[in-house]
Design a protein around this motif. Structure first.
Motif, short mmCIF file in Angstrom:
data_model
loop_
_atom_site.label_atom_id
_atom_site.label_comp_id
_atom_site.label_asym_id
_atom_site.label_seq_id
_atom_site.Cartn_x
_atom_site.Cartn_y
_atom_site.Cartn_z
N VAL A 17 0.84 -1.20 0.00
CA VAL A 17 0.00 0.00 0.00
C VAL A 17 0.87 1.25 0.00
CG1 VAL A 17 -1.80 1.30 1.19
CG2 VAL A 17 -1.83 -1.21 1.27
N ASP A 18 0.64 2.10 -0.99
CA ASP A 18 1.27 3.42 -1.04
C ASP A 18 0.21 4.40 -0.56
OD1 ASP A 18 3.13 5.45 -1.63
OD2 ASP A 18 2.18 5.80 -3.56
N PRO A 19 0.24 4.81 0.72
CA PRO A 19 -0.87 5.55 1.32
C PRO A 19 -1.00 6.98 0.84
CG PRO A 19 0.95 5.41 2.87
CD PRO A 19 1.34 4.58 1.67
N GLY A 20 -2.22 7.44 0.77
CA GLY A 20 -2.51 8.82 0.40
C GLY A 20 -4.01 9.02 0.37
N LEU A 21 -4.45 10.25 0.62
CA LEU A 21 -5.88 10.54 0.56
C LEU A 21 -6.34 10.82 -0.86
CD1 LEU A 21 -6.61 12.73 3.72
CD2 LEU A 21 -7.16 10.33 3.35
N THR A 22 -5.54 11.54 -1.62
CA THR A 22 -5.91 11.83 -3.01
C THR A 22 -5.81 10.57 -3.86
OG1 THR A 22 -5.12 14.11 -2.78
CG2 THR A 22 -5.42 13.26 -5.02
N ASP A 41 -2.88 -8.32 -8.64
CA ASP A 41 -3.79 -7.22 -8.98
C ASP A 41 -3.18 -5.91 -8.52
OD1 ASP A 41 -5.98 -5.94 -10.01
OD2 ASP A 41 -7.43 -6.74 -8.57
N VAL A 42 -3.67 -4.83 -9.08
CA VAL A 42 -3.21 -3.49 -8.70
C VAL A 42 -4.32 -2.49 -8.96
CG1 VAL A 42 -2.24 -2.89 -10.97
CG2 VAL A 42 -1.27 -1.86 -8.89
N GLY A 43 -4.37 -1.43 -8.16
CA GLY A 43 -5.39 -0.42 -8.35
C GLY A 43 -5.14 0.77 -7.45
N VAL A 44 -5.96 1.79 -7.63
CA VAL A 44 -5.82 3.02 -6.85
C VAL A 44 -7.20 3.47 -6.37
CG1 VAL A 44 -5.17 5.46 -6.93
CG2 VAL A 44 -3.77 3.76 -8.11
N ALA A 45 -7.28 3.84 -5.10
CA ALA A 45 -8.49 4.45 -4.55
C ALA A 45 -8.20 5.93 -4.37
CB ALA A 45 -8.85 3.81 -3.22
N GLY A 46 -9.14 6.79 -4.76
CA GLY A 46 -8.89 8.22 -4.68
C GLY A 46 -10.05 9.00 -4.09
N THR A 47 -9.73 10.17 -3.58
CA THR A 47 -10.74 11.09 -3.07
C THR A 47 -10.41 12.49 -3.55
OG1 THR A 47 -9.56 11.59 -1.01
CG2 THR A 47 -11.05 9.69 -0.99
N THR A 59 -13.47 6.73 2.96
CA THR A 59 -13.36 6.12 1.64
C THR A 59 -12.12 5.24 1.55
OG1 THR A 59 -14.53 7.96 0.57
CG2 THR A 59 -13.11 6.60 -0.83
N ILE A 60 -10.99 5.74 2.05
CA ILE A 60 -9.76 4.95 2.02
C ILE A 60 -9.88 3.73 2.93
CG2 ILE A 60 -7.28 4.97 2.46
CD1 ILE A 60 -8.23 6.64 0.04
N PHE A 61 -10.52 3.93 4.07
CA PHE A 61 -10.73 2.81 4.99
C PHE A 61 -11.55 1.70 4.34
CE2 PHE A 61 -13.36 0.77 8.31
CZ PHE A 61 -12.36 0.22 9.09
N THR A 89 0.55 17.45 3.08
CA THR A 89 0.70 16.15 2.41
C THR A 89 1.04 15.08 3.43
OG1 THR A 89 1.43 17.21 0.37
CG2 THR A 89 1.96 14.88 0.65
N VAL A 90 1.93 15.39 4.36
CA VAL A 90 2.31 14.43 5.39
C VAL A 90 1.11 14.06 6.25
CG1 VAL A 90 3.74 14.05 7.42
CG2 VAL A 90 4.68 15.26 5.46
N ILE A 91 0.32 15.05 6.62
CA ILE A 91 -0.84 14.80 7.46
C ILE A 91 -1.85 13.92 6.73
CG2 ILE A 91 -2.83 15.86 8.59
CD1 ILE A 91 -1.05 18.28 9.20
N GLY A 92 -2.09 14.24 5.46
CA GLY A 92 -3.02 13.43 4.68
C GLY A 92 -2.54 12.00 4.52
#
Length: 218
Positions: A17-22, A41-47, A59-61, A89-92
């Protein structure tokens, strides 16, 4: 998601997992005891930045839970967060990382952390490699015909590969640290020499890079 759920026989399944909110990247690989990595598999979840923070975090959860439930990994490998210039960015990233970790912990899945330089060195041989280099090497290691995009997706796969090659306490893979010299001037044992010979070129480059970094720090 869900098209490649069959597990490679005898392999450990790792969710990187490469974490991020965006953009939060998810990458799943199966790693066999002989250090062969198979793409799952691979994919990205975004907000969207305009969304309320609680909505973005939830959403990420939810996305993390879906990946964990679909593939039931033996381990989750996630990027260790470091302070950067962009405080927001760090906080997100910390928000996203926290909920992914919580989702794994609630399912009894062990979580492991790797620094960006560790991951880059693992797949490219250089801890300072750029994102295109990581994408190319991930595609080569996994035998993919196209580069995994966006970069968050490639980074997630790279995290899974890095963890599998290092062993990570999941009963599969290899502890790459065992192939490096422990102090300057020491010679590897015959057993270590044999392990080094069995490494792939990328794994051998990683071991060499780690050995140099350790010598430089002494």
């Amino acid at each position: 998601m869900g098209e490649h759920e069959a597990r490679v026989p005898g392999a450990a399944r790792i969710l990187g997992v490469d974490p991020g909110l965006t953009r939060c990247g998810f990458g799943v690989v199966d790693m066999t005891a002989n250090r062969k990595a198979y793409f799952v598999d691979v994919g990205v979840a975004g907000t969207a930045a305009a969304q309320p923070l609680d909505t973005r975090v939830h959403t990420i959860f939810e996305a993390a839970g879906q990946w964990l439930d679909a593939y039931k990994p033996n381990a989750l490998a996630i990027e260790r967060i470091f302070a950067q210039e962009q405080v927001n960015t760090v906080i997100g990233t910390a928000h996203a990382s926290g909920v992914v970790i919580a989702a794994a912990a609630s399912r009894g899945i062990p979580v492991f952390f790797h620094t960006p330089s560790e991951v880059k060195a693992a797949v490219t041989g250089s801890g300072r490699a750029d994102k295109p280099s990581v994408q190319r090497m991930v595609a080569r290691i996994l035998g993919l015909e196209t580069l995994p995009k966006p970069a968050d997706a490639a980074d997630a796969l790279a995290l899974a590969i890095c963890h599998g090659w290092r062993g990570g306490g999941i009963g599969s893979g290899i502890n790459m640290a065992a192939t490096t010299q422990t102090h300057q001037g020491s010679r590897p044992s015959a057993a270590r020499a044999r392990r080094i010979q069995n490494l792939t070129p990328a794994q051998r480059a990683w071991a060499d890079a780690e050995a140099k970094a350790r010598r430089a720090g002494q």
